[in-house]
Design a protein around this motif. Structure first.
Motif, short mmCIF file in Angstrom:
data_model
loop_
_atom_site.label_atom_id
_atom_site.label_comp_id
_atom_site.label_asym_id
_atom_site.label_seq_id
_atom_site.Cartn_x
_atom_site.Cartn_y
_atom_site.Cartn_z
N THR A 1 44.65 74.72 7.02
CA THR A 1 43.94 73.71 7.82
C THR A 1 42.46 74.02 7.89
N LYS A 2 42.11 75.30 8.09
CA LYS A 2 40.70 75.71 8.12
C LYS A 2 40.01 75.39 6.80
N VAL A 3 40.70 75.70 5.69
CA VAL A 3 40.14 75.42 4.36
C VAL A 3 39.95 73.92 4.18
N ALA A 4 40.95 73.14 4.61
CA ALA A 4 40.89 71.68 4.47
C ALA A 4 39.74 71.11 5.29
N VAL A 5 39.55 71.64 6.50
CA VAL A 5 38.46 71.16 7.37
C VAL A 5 37.10 71.43 6.72
N LYS A 6 36.95 72.62 6.12
CA LYS A 6 35.69 72.95 5.44
C LYS A 6 35.44 72.00 4.27
N LYS A 7 36.49 71.72 3.51
CA LYS A 7 36.33 70.86 2.32
C LYS A 7 36.06 69.40 2.70
N ARG B 1 39.07 48.78 7.52
CA ARG B 1 39.21 48.88 6.05
C ARG B 1 38.36 50.03 5.50
N THR B 2 37.14 50.15 6.00
CA THR B 2 36.27 51.26 5.58
C THR B 2 36.88 52.59 5.98
N ASP B 3 37.42 52.65 7.19
CA ASP B 3 38.07 53.87 7.68
C ASP B 3 39.25 54.24 6.78
N PHE B 4 39.97 53.23 6.31
CA PHE B 4 41.13 53.49 5.44
C PHE B 4 40.70 54.24 4.18
N ILE B 5 39.59 53.81 3.58
CA ILE B 5 39.10 54.45 2.36
C ILE B 5 38.65 55.88 2.64
N LEU B 6 37.86 56.06 3.70
CA LEU B 6 37.39 57.41 4.03
C LEU B 6 38.55 58.31 4.46
N SER B 7 39.49 57.75 5.20
CA SER B 7 40.66 58.53 5.63
C SER B 7 41.50 58.95 4.43
N ALA B 8 41.64 58.03 3.47
CA ALA B 8 42.39 58.36 2.25
C ALA B 8 41.72 59.52 1.52
N GLU B 9 40.39 59.49 1.47
CA GLU B 9 39.65 60.56 0.81
C GLU B 9 39.88 61.90 1.53
N ILE B 10 39.82 61.87 2.85
CA ILE B 10 40.03 63.09 3.63
C ILE B 10 41.44 63.64 3.44
N ILE B 11 42.43 62.74 3.49
CA ILE B 11 43.83 63.16 3.33
C ILE B 11 44.07 63.75 1.94
N VAL B 12 43.50 63.13 0.92
CA VAL B 12 43.69 63.61 -0.46
C VAL B 12 43.01 64.98 -0.64
N ILE B 13 41.80 65.14 -0.08
CA ILE B 13 41.11 66.43 -0.16
C ILE B 13 41.93 67.50 0.55
N ALA B 14 42.43 67.17 1.73
CA ALA B 14 43.26 68.12 2.49
C ALA B 14 44.53 68.47 1.73
N LEU B 15 45.11 67.47 1.09
CA LEU B 15 46.32 67.70 0.29
C LEU B 15 46.02 68.61 -0.88
#
Length: 307
Positions: free
Chosen positions: A24-30, A148-162
């Motif tokens: 989680t710490k690594v994901a937050v940094k990224k 809709r904008t949040d969906f795109i940014l959230s998708a990016e965050i989730i994918v980076i975290a994944l």
């Protein structure tokens, strides 16, 4: 035996939680760069909105963001389980999108005549000035656009975290994504609410009899616009750093070239790497903006040529 089994279970849980905490710490940094952009973008969404409508708008978008996360987290886990390479592809698409958004912001700022006018902002300002317009109904469309904008940014965050939890078990991935999803939504929209009401708090304190409160109020009033401007600049820079970094890591020859060039700068290697990542993001973003602008012009000319 039962006691030993319980201790073993507790030890396993402790190990899993330690792993989840580290990932989680690594994901937050990224995802920090995208979070900065998310914060700046959502703070800008309520710019021009009347004071009494700021918090309702933020709350409405926050609820939409929670729904986005409820869709994105299971979808990301499903994709990673069925076809993991698709995660990398989606990550690259997100990198291109961030670079495009950053380039578009810069062009709008310094060369506004090149791109179309921001019709949404113009319409919002007109609606605020016109007392005959139902702002609640008008804002529904704006809230939908923000979600809709949040969906795109959230998708990016989730994918980076994944991606940061690529070698983890399904349980660990689920926990990491859930923590990130809840944490960023509460954190981002809590901060947005605080930022947009900072000037109101400043005005309230300015009306108090205490000199100390008046000074704090004056500071908040002067700091609010500066903070918004800083968030906008930081968010734009973060788009290039994060977007360019994703693209560099996803394209082998670019990754090697950036590493080799950065290595030549010695102790400044990490700074050089960031600058080169941002440069890649800027170049890609400008290219995508140019392509989309040309396509828009071609489509816009088609009806006129038919007459």
């Amino acid at each position: 035996m039962a006691g030993a089994s319980l201790l073993t279970l507790l030890d396993d849980i402790s190990v899993i939680l330690d792993d989840v905490s580290l990932m989680t710490k690594v994901a937050v940094k990224k995802t920090a760069g995208v979070l900065g952009d998310d914060l700046a973008l959502n703070a800008e969404q309520v710019s021009g909105v009347k004071a009494d409508r700021e918090l309702p708008v933020v709350w409405a978008v926050a609820k939409g963001s929670f729904v986005n996360k409820l869709i994105l987290v299971p979808l990301a886990l499903l994709i990673s389980a069925i076809y993991p390479p698709l995660v990398t592809f989606l990550l690259m698409c997100g990198g291109v999108y961030l670079a495009y958004e950053g380039a578009e912001k810069i062009i709008h700022k310094f060369w506004p005549h090149i791109l179309p006018h921001d019709e949404d902002q113009i319409a919002r300002l007109r609606a605020n000035a016109d007392e005959t317009i139902d702002l609640v109904a008008f804002e529904k469309d704006k809230i939908k656009g923000a979600v809709r904008t949040d969906f795109i940014l959230s998708a990016e965050i989730i994918v980076i975290a994944l991606g940061s939890a690529a070698g983890a078990t399904l349980l660990e991935k689920s926990l990491v994504l859930s923590i990130i999803a809840i944490g960023i939504t509460v954190g981002v929209y809590g901060l947005v609410a605080g930022i947009v009401k900072m000037d109101d708090l400043g005005l309230y304190l300015m009306k108090q009899t205490s000199n100390a409160k008046q000074k704090i109020g004056g500071f908040l009033l002067s700091a609010a616009p500066k903070l918004m401007k800083f968030l906008s600049i930081a968010g734009t820079l973060a788009m290039f750093l994060v977007g360019g970094g994703i693209l560099v890591h996803g394209i082998d020859f670019l990754h090697h070239e950036v590493e080799d060039l950065a290595h030549l700068t010695g102790i400044f290697e990490s700074i050089t790497t960031m600058l080169l990542n941002a440069l890649v993001g800027l170049v890609v973003g400008v290219i995508v903006v140019a392509i989309i602008t040309m396509i828009g012009k071609v489509r816009g000319n088609k009806p006129s040529s038919a007459h």
